[in-house]
Motif scaffolding. Structure first.
Motif, PDB file in Angstrom:
ATOM      1  N   SER A  42       0.844  -1.193   0.000  1.00 26.94           N
ATOM      2  CA  SER A  42       0.000   0.000   0.000  1.00 26.94           C
ATOM      3  C   SER A  42       0.880   1.243   0.000  1.00 26.94           C
ATOM      4  CB  SER A  42      -0.905   0.015   1.242  1.00 26.94           C
ATOM      5  OG  SER A  42      -0.168   0.375   2.401  1.00 26.94           O
ATOM      6  N   ALA A  43       0.236   2.406  -0.107  1.00 25.05           N
ATOM      7  CA  ALA A  43       0.976   3.671  -0.084  1.00 25.05           C
ATOM      8  C   ALA A  43       1.506   3.999   1.301  1.00 25.05           C
ATOM      9  CB  ALA A  43       0.069   4.798  -0.574  1.00 25.05           C
ATOM     10  N   LEU A  44       1.148   3.202   2.311  1.00 28.54           N
ATOM     11  CA  LEU A  44       1.669   3.410   3.656  1.00 28.54           C
ATOM     12  C   LEU A  44       3.115   2.946   3.792  1.00 28.54           C
ATOM     13  CD1 LEU A  44      -1.371   2.200   5.811  1.00 28.54           C
ATOM     14  CD2 LEU A  44      -0.725   4.563   5.307  1.00 28.54           C
ATOM     15  N   TRP A  51       7.060   1.079   8.941  1.00 30.09           N
ATOM     16  CA  TRP A  51       6.268   0.708   7.767  1.00 30.09           C
ATOM     17  C   TRP A  51       7.133   0.147   6.638  1.00 30.09           C
ATOM     18  CZ3 TRP A  51       1.352   0.549   9.001  1.00 30.09           C
ATOM     19  CH2 TRP A  51       0.849   1.439   9.948  1.00 30.09           C
ATOM     20  N   THR A 331      -3.481   7.084   0.567  1.00 30.33           N
ATOM     21  CA  THR A 331      -3.323   6.822   1.997  1.00 30.33           C
ATOM     22  C   THR A 331      -4.573   7.199   2.787  1.00 30.33           C
ATOM     23  OG1 THR A 331      -2.305   8.999   2.268  1.00 30.33           O
ATOM     24  CG2 THR A 331      -0.820   7.114   1.945  1.00 30.33           C
ATOM     25  N   LEU A 336      -8.051   2.906   1.692  1.00 31.73           N
ATOM     26  CA  LEU A 336      -7.586   1.747   2.451  1.00 31.73           C
ATOM     27  C   LEU A 336      -8.744   0.834   2.830  1.00 31.73           C
ATOM     28  CD1 LEU A 336      -4.950   3.512   4.729  1.00 31.73           C
ATOM     29  CD2 LEU A 336      -4.534   2.125   2.682  1.00 31.73           C
TER      30      LEU A 336
END
Length: 384
Positions: A42-44, A51, A331, A336
């Protein structure tokens, strides 16, 4: 079975371990592993910090899978006096192939014929042959299949080793394989002429091998099957606080002690920590973490984690297309929620209505009754 340990407490715990139908904490542990993978894609995800280590969820899956599959084979050997290769591969095929081949066929057709460059067609056959870990490029959203390829390559070889080698040599074979894996990933085998080989779309490079966690999980199962090995691990890892301490220690090592790029010995230390964590959870069922890991929502996510792993990039692709159209932040909570929630929903539907009917056939085919007392519904082992 060897000589029973003198201490009656580990002897009693060992008998309970050998007859335990399922390991209650491992589905919850799978859920944490798949959660790490979802964050990683993910963009996290970040290049460093808390992370940055989500990819290690796959390594944790490998340790759990190596342990459970080898425990199943050992129980089959103890119960029936032999290992049925036909039964083993029948169960593997029912667990892995239906969703895997459906995914490879539909996604491959979509990107090869409708939405991708023509050169993707030459990659497509590799997925059907479980050679994705040797591809130098990938069809979009099929990248995670590299780990399935590694697992299936391992399980093609390991049961044969258990059948062909005397039992006393199994541990030594695993130790040699772990050492070779360590030497390979550090590049130490290059001096012996073991270098990357490129053939068409394939790049066979042993420095990319990640078989160690599978090997360590299998080694754990061998240790726990033997009363002396079980007693040894019991003395060091059976305290109810140990899983929590190991989990916190593993995270602390990853974020504050070990180098950012894990390779060679630091990577092996991570795998050893994961193996110790799994050991502490299966030695006994009353640790401080068992309540959390048995929590029904977490356990359910773990139960369908195979589908989550295979399907999550497809859902991410679809949600990303929507986000581009409507201007959602990658994000943001809506993105999400759709990504993670949509992945779980799709995996749940697949497990109930598509994978489930195949799984119910696992006792009906070759070797279905070969496990003696273990042919009953022992879900944690049989679902592997």
């Amino acid at each position: 079975m060897g000589v029973a340990p003198a201490d009656p407490l580990p002897a009693e715990a060992h008998r309970a371990y050998l007859t335990r139908a399922r390991f209650g904490a491992l589905d919850g542990l799978r859920a944490l592993a798949i959660g790490a993978v979802l964050v990683h894609h993910s963009a996290l995800a970040r290049p460093e910090g808390p992370w940055s280590r989500g990819f290690l969820g796959v390594d944790l899956f490998f340790v759990i899978s190596g342990f459970l599959i080898t425990a199943l084979l050992l129980r089959e050997l103890e119960g029936a006096g032999r290992i049925s290769l036909r039964g083993f591969y029948w169960r593997r095929a029912l667990r892995i192939l239906p969703l895997y081949y459906l995914l490879v066929t539909l996604v491959g057709a979509y990107f090869v014929f409708w939405h991708g460059p023509g050169e993707l067609a030459r990659l497509w056959p590799a997925y059907y042959l479980f050679l994705a870990n040797f591809l130098s490029d990938h069809i979009p959203t099929l990248y995670p299949t590299w780990s399935l390829s590694m697992e299936e390559q391992f399980y093609l070889v390991w049961p044969l080793v258990m059948i062909l080698l005397p039992r006393r040599l199994w541990g030594a074979a695993l130790a040699v394989a772990i050492l070779l894996n360590l030497l390979a990933v550090t590049g130490a085998l290059a001096g012996l002429g073991v270098v990357a080989v490129e053939i068409g779309p394939f790049r066979v490079a042993m420095n990319d091998a990640t078989y160690a966690p599978l090997l360590l999980g299998s080694g754990l199962a061998l240790l726990l099957q033997d009363p002396r090995g079980f007693a040894l691990l019991w003395r060091g890892l059976s305290h109810p606080a140990m899983p929590l301490l190991l989990g916190v220690g593993l995270l602390a090592g990853l974020f504050w002690v070990l180098p950012l790029v894990l390779a060679g010995l630091p990577y092996l230390l991570v795998h050893l920590g994961m193996t110790a964590l799994v050991a502490s959870l299966v030695l006994q069922e009353q640790s401080w973490l068992h309540g959390l890991l048995r929590w029904a929502p977490l356990a359910r996510i773990g139960a369908v984690s195979y589908g989550i792993y295979l399907l999550h990039l497809i859902v991410l692709h679809g949600v990303t297309l929507l986000a581009v159209r409507f201007g959602w932040a990658a994000t943001g909570p809506l993105f999400l929620f759709l990504y993670w929630g949509g992945t779980y929903l799709l995996a749940e539907l697949s497990f109930r209505y598509y994978e489930g009917p195949f799984l119910r056939l696992r006792h009906a085919g070759p070797g279905g009754g070969a496990c003696g007392q273990y042919s009953s519904d022992r879900k944690d082992l049989r679902s592997q």
